[in-house]
Design an enzyme around this catalytic site. Sequence first.
Site, PDB file in Angstrom:
ATOM      1  N   LYS A  26     -12.235   5.845   6.951  1.00  0.00           N
ATOM      2  CA  LYS A  26     -12.134   4.498   7.530  1.00  0.00           C
ATOM      3  C   LYS A  26     -13.362   3.686   7.148  1.00  0.00           C
ATOM      4  O   LYS A  26     -14.497   4.160   7.268  1.00  0.00           O
ATOM      5  CB  LYS A  26     -11.988   4.570   9.050  1.00  0.00           C
ATOM      6  CG  LYS A  26     -11.693   3.216   9.679  1.00  0.00           C
ATOM      7  CD  LYS A  26     -11.238   3.348  11.120  1.00  0.00           C
ATOM      8  CE  LYS A  26     -10.951   1.995  11.763  1.00  0.00           C
ATOM      9  NZ  LYS A  26      -9.885   1.253  11.054  1.00  0.00           N
ATOM     10  N   ASN A  37      -3.412  -2.722  16.295  1.00  0.00           N
ATOM     11  CA  ASN A  37      -2.803  -1.403  16.425  1.00  0.00           C
ATOM     12  C   ASN A  37      -1.333  -1.587  16.780  1.00  0.00           C
ATOM     13  O   ASN A  37      -1.004  -2.245  17.765  1.00  0.00           O
ATOM     14  CB  ASN A  37      -3.513  -0.583  17.503  1.00  0.00           C
ATOM     15  CG  ASN A  37      -3.184   0.892  17.414  1.00  0.00           C
ATOM     16  OD1 ASN A  37      -2.025   1.270  17.431  1.00  0.00           O
ATOM     17  ND2 ASN A  37      -4.204   1.724  17.314  1.00  0.00           N
ATOM     18  N   MET A  38      -0.447  -1.014  15.972  1.00  0.00           N
ATOM     19  CA  MET A  38       0.989  -1.173  16.172  1.00  0.00           C
ATOM     20  C   MET A  38       1.580  -0.107  17.087  1.00  0.00           C
ATOM     21  O   MET A  38       2.767  -0.158  17.409  1.00  0.00           O
ATOM     22  CB  MET A  38       1.703  -1.112  14.817  1.00  0.00           C
ATOM     23  CG  MET A  38       1.426  -2.286  13.915  1.00  0.00           C
ATOM     24  SD  MET A  38       2.184  -3.788  14.547  1.00  0.00           S
ATOM     25  CE  MET A  38       1.401  -5.009  13.492  1.00  0.00           C
ATOM     26  N   ASP A  96       1.806  -1.769  -4.546  1.00  0.00           N
ATOM     27  CA  ASP A  96       0.469  -1.179  -4.556  1.00  0.00           C
ATOM     28  C   ASP A  96      -0.367  -1.894  -5.608  1.00  0.00           C
ATOM     29  O   ASP A  96       0.150  -2.718  -6.372  1.00  0.00           O
ATOM     30  CB  ASP A  96       0.502   0.331  -4.823  1.00  0.00           C
ATOM     31  CG  ASP A  96      -0.581   1.060  -4.019  1.00  0.00           C
ATOM     32  OD1 ASP A  96      -1.722   0.549  -3.974  1.00  0.00           O
ATOM     33  OD2 ASP A  96      -0.285   2.121  -3.447  1.00  0.00           O
ATOM     34  N   THR A 141      -8.865  -1.623  16.855  1.00  0.00           N
ATOM     35  CA  THR A 141      -8.314  -1.299  18.168  1.00  0.00           C
ATOM     36  C   THR A 141      -9.398  -1.328  19.232  1.00  0.00           C
ATOM     37  O   THR A 141      -9.197  -1.858  20.341  1.00  0.00           O
ATOM     38  CB  THR A 141      -7.644   0.082  18.140  1.00  0.00           C
ATOM     39  OG1 THR A 141      -6.597   0.070  17.172  1.00  0.00           O
ATOM     40  CG2 THR A 141      -7.074   0.445  19.495  1.00  0.00           C
ATOM     41  N   GLY A 156       0.824  -1.210   0.000  1.00  0.00           N
ATOM     42  CA  GLY A 156       0.000   0.000   0.000  1.00  0.00           C
ATOM     43  C   GLY A 156       0.855   1.255   0.000  1.00  0.00           C
ATOM     44  O   GLY A 156       0.558   2.234   0.698  1.00  0.00           O
ATOM     45  N   HIS A 180     -12.599   8.076  14.291  1.00  0.00           N
ATOM     46  CA  HIS A 180     -11.620   8.008  13.207  1.00  0.00           C
ATOM     47  C   HIS A 180     -12.035   8.925  12.053  1.00  0.00           C
ATOM     48  O   HIS A 180     -13.175   9.399  12.000  1.00  0.00           O
ATOM     49  CB  HIS A 180     -11.466   6.577  12.687  1.00  0.00           C
ATOM     50  CG  HIS A 180     -10.627   5.706  13.567  1.00  0.00           C
ATOM     51  ND1 HIS A 180     -11.126   5.068  14.666  1.00  0.00           N
ATOM     52  CD2 HIS A 180      -9.304   5.384  13.505  1.00  0.00           C
ATOM     53  CE1 HIS A 180     -10.159   4.374  15.252  1.00  0.00           C
ATOM     54  NE2 HIS A 180      -9.040   4.552  14.566  1.00  0.00           N
ATOM     55  N   HIS A 181     -11.109   9.107  11.133  1.00  0.00           N
ATOM     56  CA  HIS A 181     -11.321   9.936   9.951  1.00  0.00           C
ATOM     57  C   HIS A 181     -12.447   9.388   9.074  1.00  0.00           C
ATOM     58  O   HIS A 181     -12.833   8.217   9.186  1.00  0.00           O
ATOM     59  CB  HIS A 181     -10.026  10.023   9.141  1.00  0.00           C
ATOM     60  CG  HIS A 181      -9.450   8.671   8.823  1.00  0.00           C
ATOM     61  ND1 HIS A 181      -9.816   7.928   7.718  1.00  0.00           N
ATOM     62  CD2 HIS A 181      -8.542   7.909   9.494  1.00  0.00           C
ATOM     63  CE1 HIS A 181      -9.166   6.789   7.703  1.00  0.00           C
ATOM     64  NE2 HIS A 181      -8.381   6.745   8.764  1.00  0.00           N
ATOM     65  N   MET A 213      -0.919   5.530   5.093  1.00  0.00           N
ATOM     66  CA  MET A 213      -0.086   4.762   6.011  1.00  0.00           C
ATOM     67  C   MET A 213       1.168   4.256   5.311  1.00  0.00           C
ATOM     68  O   MET A 213       2.256   4.228   5.894  1.00  0.00           O
ATOM     69  CB  MET A 213      -0.891   3.595   6.585  1.00  0.00           C
ATOM     70  CG  MET A 213      -0.209   2.902   7.766  1.00  0.00           C
ATOM     71  SD  MET A 213       0.026   4.008   9.163  1.00  0.00           S
ATOM     72  CE  MET A 213       1.639   3.493   9.735  1.00  0.00           C
TER      73      MET A 213
END
Length: 277
Positions: A168, A133-134, A44, A175, A18, A164-165, A23
């Site tokens: 999403k 979630n990292m 991609d 999360t 991606g 969230h934005h 991200m």
Amino acid sequence: MTQPSTSVPTTHSVAIAGACGRMGRTLIEAVLASGDCRLSGALDVAASPGLGQDAAAFLGQPAGVAITADLAQGLLGAQVLIDFTRPEGTLAHLRACRAQGTALVIGTTGFTDAQKAEIQDAARDIAIVMAPNMSVGVNVTLKLLQLAAKAMPVGYDIEIVETHHRHKIDAPSGTALKMGEVVAEAMGRDLKECAVYAREGVTGERDPSTIGFQSLRGGDVVGDHTVLFAGTGERIEITHKATSRMNYAIGSLRAVRFLAGRKNGLYSMFDVLGLND
């Protein structure tokens, strides 16, 4: 006299899936800024307008790596692939990584149980870190939630609110679901049986055994999560707010380093951060 060390610092060869996304670009920036990681590939989809371009052109500092839709080419020389795409794309990448022996860091969310089972099966052959979630901060928050839930198994109503934005596509966020799973497990409950995802109309009194979820979408919010423990005469709110995607990238690179030398197995960020004790 002590002789100076002539050892060469470890370099981790990393490919990014991606690569043209928000991200993906953040991950590329983090890899290029790190002192121990090297960008070896950028992937991609075939319809991406960025195919053939240098993966770091947006930074004004070309990396010498062209964005490609060819999985074999994108994974060539990569020790680890970092994937924050979508479930179908991640599974395609998983199969290619398994075939080539490439380790995988998965930050994608929204997997079905069957898709999770496929990832688990692939971990017999390759090493995988998978987490909804990292972020290091989010995973520390999960540990705090575990401690709070164990200390307050009764007498507190639990609600999880995430924002969230507008772009999403899944809700609740991965999360938020992980937070619910951690709390439910600590209380001896099964989230599948006690989760409530919507309330409308005359719902009656709140069932104290449930865990509620609310999802808000709007603007460019990177990610806000709050878990509310509402008791008699007091409330406890444990909140994490992300203001940049860079925190996810930094956590992902910690996962890359953790995977070095590991041949197989499915790991979480708790493993990466040593939070399983």
